[in-house]
Design a protein around this motif. Structure first.
Motif: not given
Length: 346
Positions: A317-339
């Motif tokens: 959180v500190t390293a990415l400066g995460l706070a409301p309004g902050q722009a980020v990129t979210a990623t997850f693998k196809a194997t991590a998602a469940h159909l």
């Protein structure tokens, strides 16, 4: 109302039964432990159905139960354990032989002469477990045994109890609403929803591949996205979720309406526009909506065109400066998602 057509405990296994309040978990335990008669069907112990009151009593003596509130007779800790054995018809010399070793195994040997009224909650529950295990039951039933304990006491007891049950080969049914307890102790997990058995399987299957949306949310799969299959190719399913596409490993037919489940701990965050090397097939730009502390982790609520939750460490959180309004990129693998296929819906 409980509607479970069939359920068995394998010798030596720990079956963890989870579900929300009112799902029927305690009723299932009480019926299985012969504390309540079923309105329909039978309960068999080692293949035999006890029919008469005398047979049921003998079967009950081969079982033991521990509930959320410790149940101990007045007097000393050792005396309470010994008395429970006496009620089961164990001879005095044999009862004396069993008491001390089980108090030692539960870490309360030095409390054997202590009056039970002076015990802390954790000590009293350890004494209750010693009383139950000293009976050497064919089946041990645990109904929310950690519910009234503070977190440190609960964690220490969990650390001790799992190896103890497995070393003794005690067949156990554990009823709990806590996912962490089910994961730490259960060899298999049964999910009860509205009195019905919604899923039964290994912990990694139930938690990683829930059978439906209700089970997914119960086991902590916070992100459940509804979409329509756009394409299936090479074992990958591409699903249209709003204006974006999510890629999942699985099988489904084009045009099929499905759900995609993603555990928040499988969602990785990086600075907005990050395009470094990654095997993740799912990358979405979004903004932080909220940051919620959860002990050593932080839940990050995102708006990626649809709601998405991630779990990250406080240093992240500190390293990415995460706070409301902050722009980020979210990623997850196809194997991590469940159909999750929505049977009957197209």
């Amino acid at each position: 109302m409980l509607d479970v057509p069939a359920l068995s405990l394998e010798a030596g296994e720990i079956l963890a039964v989870i579900g929300p309040n009112g799902a029927g978990k305690s009723t299932l335990l009480r019926v299985s432990a012969l504390l309540e008669p079923p309105t329909r069907g039978t309960v068999a112990l080692k293949g035999r159905v006890p029919g008469s009151p005398g047979e049921r009593l003998l079967a009950r003596r081969r079982m033991a139960a521990v509930f959320s509130t410790p149940s101990l007779a007045r007097g000393s800790v050792a005396g309470s354990v010994r008395l429970a054995l006496t009620f089961r018809g164990v001879r005095p010399r044999e009862a004396d032989r069993r008491v001390r070793p089980w108090l030692e195994r539960l870490g309360i040997g030095e409390l054997s002469a202590r009056p039970v009224a002076t015990l802390s909650g954790g000590e009293a529950q350890r004494a209750s477990l010693a009383r139950a295990l000293a009976a050497e039951p064919d089946v041990l039933f645990l109904d929310e045994p950690f519910a009234t304990l503070d977190p440190p006491t609960r964690d220490r007891l969990l650390d001790d109890l799992g190896p103890l049950l497995r070393a003794s080969g005690t067949t156990t049914m554990l009823v709990t609403h806590a996912r962490s307890e089910a994961l730490r102790l259960g060899d298999r997990i049964a999910v009860l929803l509205d009195g019905r058995l919604a899923q039964l399987g290994l912990p990694q299957t139930v938690f990683g591949a829930p059978a439906n949306e209700a089970v997914a949310r119960l086991v902590g799969m916070e992100n459940v996205l509804a979409g329509t299959v756009a394409e299936t190719r090479d074992g990958l399913v591409r699903i249209a979720v709003s204006a974006l596409t999510v890629t999942v490993v699985g099988e489904a037919a084009p045009g099929e309406r499905v759900l995609v489940g993603v555990r928040p701990e499988d969602v990785l965050l990086e600075p907005a526009g990050g395009g470094g090397p990654s095997s993740a097939q799912n990358r979405f730009e979004g903004r932080v909506v909220a940051v919620t502390p959860l002990g050593p982790l932080q839940r990050i609520a995102l708006d990626c065109g649809w709601a998405l939750n991630a779990l990250v460490t406080r240093p992240a959180v500190t390293a990415l400066g995460l706070a409301p309004g902050q722009a980020v990129t979210a990623t997850f693998k196809a194997t991590a998602a469940h159909l999750i296929r929505r049977v009957g819906l197209t």
